[in-house]
Design a protein around this motif. Sequence first.
Motif, short mmCIF file in Angstrom:
data_model
loop_
_atom_site.label_atom_id
_atom_site.label_comp_id
_atom_site.label_asym_id
_atom_site.label_seq_id
_atom_site.Cartn_x
_atom_site.Cartn_y
_atom_site.Cartn_z
N TYR A 13 -4.91 -2.16 3.18
CA TYR A 13 -6.07 -1.13 2.79
C TYR A 13 -7.13 -2.00 3.42
N SER A 66 0.76 -1.38 0.05
CA SER A 66 -0.07 0.05 -0.08
C SER A 66 0.93 1.24 0.02
N PRO A 106 -7.92 3.22 2.58
CA PRO A 106 -7.40 2.97 0.97
C PRO A 106 -6.87 4.19 0.28
#
Length: 400
Positions: free
Chosen positions: A343, A337, A391
């Motif tokens: 996420y 990520s 996210p």
Amino acid sequence: MTETFDVVVIGKGMMGAAAARYLAEGGHSVALVGPGEPADRKHHDGVFASHYDSGRITRTIDTSGLWAFLARRSIERYGDIEARSGIRFYSEVGCLIVGETPGGADDSLDQVLQARDALHVHAPLFDRQAMAARFGYFSFQEGLSGVYEPEGAGVIDPRAFVAAEVLLAEMAGAALIAEEAVSVRDDGVGQVVETRSGRRLSCGRVLVAAGGFSLSRRLLSRPLDLTVKARTVHFAEVSDEDLARFAGMPSLIRWAPEQADSYYMLPPVRYPDGRHYIKIGGDPDDVDLTDEDAVKTWFRGEGRAGTAAHLSRHLGDVMPGFTPASTHSAPCVTTFSRHGNPYIGWVEEGRLAVVTAGCGAAAKSADEIGRLAALMIDGMTEERALNAFVPVFAEETASA
């Protein structure tokens, strides 16, 4: 004909299987969608998963307090999952983390000690001489020390872990659909997931847990800021004569300032072919996989020969008295990520969510990551909430 569920989980990997279990045990009607392991990897034209393996390191202590928290929560539940499923996936053989002696230029072990103390984990610090006395099969250079976590650490079998989570999910009423999901769309009433055979699954919410295949635009309407890296793992077969000599060997992590000097290694693990292998991983450099086709192509291969040779040299240095009965390499992928945490969050609020990005450290923590994803689907949070896992999308990074 369309089947209807509360939630469809796409991805029968370690995170997805755990999330499906928690959702089903929470009273939701759940479909867990994902194919089985391909019989012929080299000619398979569908998706793959990185959990097609029999050995991953598990441990609590980490340089990151958040990852240590996720690991502890998961490890505490291993026994319950094994007992209720009847599937054993955990071997408590301990874990040794080796790096520059604390107080030097590289503070990796200093951070490990801080995490150890914050979590009150029993994990003594060994100097080089103490490591030589306790772990005679290993050889370490001057200036190195190790933090040894004997309890709550060792090896998990990811295939068996997934099987246990899936079985418990099914026991709680989840439907297992052993197919590949090829699309997700909003039909104006809810979400519709279509499988490769044309099966249609209608639901209120979709959770995508597709690992490296979270790159797919067929599943997520907004592309994530997600880096998928090609990884090569090297296997060294252990003869029957050597098995007794290596009894009690812990998992090993070697942290170094340079990526090429860092690696991880597992003790002898029995694989489906009936043989025992020591697995070592740690690519000296990175190769990014930028789309779904590239990920599939990578999984059909054998990894990088240069990386396998590099890992073989590390194995020879740390275990100079070991001669493998045979060796081979295999491909794997890791997903990273933007912020270094998994996420876990909504792609489309209340409709389409994602859990992905193990950052090379999630196998041991998959049960807790799946549980947090299930809580998110339910609109719930807890102590650490979900802010650390929000996210990041590609368009946000591009405009930053």
